[in-house]
Design a protein around this motif. Structure first.
Motif, PDB file in Angstrom:
ATOM      1  N   GLY A 164       0.833  -1.194   0.000  1.00 39.93           N
ATOM      2  CA  GLY A 164       0.000   0.000   0.000  1.00 39.93           C
ATOM      3  C   GLY A 164       0.867   1.243   0.000  1.00 39.93           C
ATOM      4  N   MET A 165       1.945   1.206   0.799  1.00 37.99           N
ATOM      5  CA  MET A 165       2.864   2.345   0.840  1.00 37.99           C
ATOM      6  C   MET A 165       3.613   2.491  -0.482  1.00 37.99           C
ATOM      7  SD  MET A 165       5.855   3.323   3.567  1.00 37.99           S
ATOM      8  CE  MET A 165       6.706   1.776   3.368  1.00 37.99           C
ATOM      9  N   ILE A 166       4.138   1.367  -1.005  1.00 40.55           N
ATOM     10  CA  ILE A 166       4.882   1.433  -2.268  1.00 40.55           C
ATOM     11  C   ILE A 166       3.973   1.897  -3.402  1.00 40.55           C
ATOM     12  CG2 ILE A 166       6.053   0.039  -4.022  1.00 40.55           C
ATOM     13  CD1 ILE A 166       7.193  -1.641  -1.706  1.00 40.55           C
ATOM     14  N   ASN A 167       2.782   1.340  -3.478  1.00 39.91           N
ATOM     15  CA  ASN A 167       1.874   1.697  -4.574  1.00 39.91           C
ATOM     16  C   ASN A 167       1.438   3.156  -4.514  1.00 39.91           C
ATOM     17  OD1 ASN A 167       2.062  -0.955  -5.435  1.00 39.91           O
ATOM     18  ND2 ASN A 167       0.101  -1.570  -4.558  1.00 39.91           N
ATOM     19  N   SER A 168       1.404   3.721  -3.312  1.00 45.63           N
ATOM     20  CA  SER A 168       0.985   5.118  -3.189  1.00 45.63           C
ATOM     21  C   SER A 168       1.990   6.073  -3.823  1.00 45.63           C
ATOM     22  CB  SER A 168       0.783   5.489  -1.716  1.00 45.63           C
ATOM     23  OG  SER A 168       2.035   5.600  -1.037  1.00 45.63           O
ATOM     24  N   ILE A 169       3.191   5.589  -4.074  1.00 48.82           N
ATOM     25  CA  ILE A 169       4.230   6.439  -4.672  1.00 48.82           C
ATOM     26  C   ILE A 169       3.777   6.969  -6.026  1.00 48.82           C
ATOM     27  CG2 ILE A 169       6.579   6.435  -5.622  1.00 48.82           C
ATOM     28  CD1 ILE A 169       7.311   4.393  -3.419  1.00 48.82           C
ATOM     29  N   VAL A 170       2.964   6.204  -6.750  1.00 53.62           N
ATOM     30  CA  VAL A 170       2.540   6.647  -8.095  1.00 53.62           C
ATOM     31  C   VAL A 170       1.720   7.930  -8.015  1.00 53.62           C
ATOM     32  CG1 VAL A 170       2.504   4.266  -8.951  1.00 53.62           C
ATOM     33  CG2 VAL A 170       0.367   5.320  -8.187  1.00 53.62           C
ATOM     34  N   GLU A 171       1.130   8.206  -6.857  1.00 52.33           N
ATOM     35  CA  GLU A 171       0.270   9.380  -6.733  1.00 52.33           C
ATOM     36  C   GLU A 171       1.053  10.680  -6.550  1.00 52.33           C
ATOM     37  OE1 GLU A 171      -2.819   9.067  -7.358  1.00 52.33           O
ATOM     38  OE2 GLU A 171      -2.795   6.865  -7.362  1.00 52.33           O
ATOM     39  N   TRP A 172       2.309  10.577  -6.109  1.00 50.34           N
ATOM     40  CA  TRP A 172       3.037  11.808  -5.817  1.00 50.34           C
ATOM     41  C   TRP A 172       4.443  11.879  -6.399  1.00 50.34           C
ATOM     42  CZ3 TRP A 172       7.515  10.785  -3.273  1.00 50.34           C
ATOM     43  CH2 TRP A 172       7.568   9.619  -2.494  1.00 50.34           C
TER      44      TRP A 172
END
Length: 201
Positions: A164-172
């Motif tokens: 969840g943390m790694i995938n959130s990188i695409v947002e920012w």
């Protein structure tokens, strides 16, 4: 990968990979369903028939794009660093590799993370993503069993929180910023994995 998705060259201006990159950008901007072949033709400055010279359908473009992201992620699990050492060290390698893939193939991973299973192509991609997640979950469980990761947190929760943390990188994340893939991977491991490791005396 099927033969019809291998790199083909045709009319001047774009090869298959060039068309794919423009298409992925459009899918991420408008959504896959809302992006018609006409929209792609306009963005490419080509006729629809020129696109069909390279791809048989919009589904094939999507399949090729998702395969590029998934193949790279699956490849991380087959690297030597994911096969040797303690389970915690192997997990460390996989997390760093996943961050590297995300940074290097940001548009493709972004598209993968937006797949919802509305088509056969998307459902096959989701099945591969679940298989990847299961292999990582097994690695977390092995690390917990060997005593190198905390065991008081459910293994499935750990895997979901990590990615969840790694995938959130695409947002920012924006390429060209202060952090490259290696520094970003260091930060992810410091925040996530080091917080799960059993302290050593």
């Amino acid at each position: 990968m099927s033969g019809n998705t291998m790199l083909r060259r045709g009319r001047p201006g774009y090869d298959q990979q060039g068309i794919l990159e423009v298409a992925v950008a459009a899918f991420n901007e408008y959504g896959y369903d809302a992006t018609s072949m006409g929209v792609l033709a306009d963005r490419l400055g080509l006729s629809k028939s020129a696109i069909y010279h390279h791809f048989t359908s919009k589904d094939e473009i999507l399949e090729r794009a998702l395969d590029q992201a998934l193949g790279s992620l699956e490849g991380v699990l087959d690297e030597a660093g994911a096969a040797t050492g303690t389970a915690a060290d192997r997990l460390d390698h996989v997390l760093r590799g996943a961050v590297r893939v995300l940074v290097e193939q940001l548009p493709y991973v972004t598209l993968l993370l937006r797949v919802r299973g509305n088509t056969d192509v998307e459902r096959r991609a989701l099945a591969r993503r679940r298989a990847f997640d299961k292999r990582v979950t097994a690695l977390v469980a092995e690390a917990q069993a060997e005593g190198t990761l905390r065991s008081d947190i459910d293994v499935r929760v750990v895997e979901r929180l990590l990615f969840g943390m790694i995938n959130s990188i695409v947002e920012w994340y924006r390429p060209g910023g202060r952090e490259d893939a290696d520094r970003l991977a260091d930060d992810v491991v410091a925040v996530a994995l080091d917080g799960l490791r059993v302290p050593t005396s």
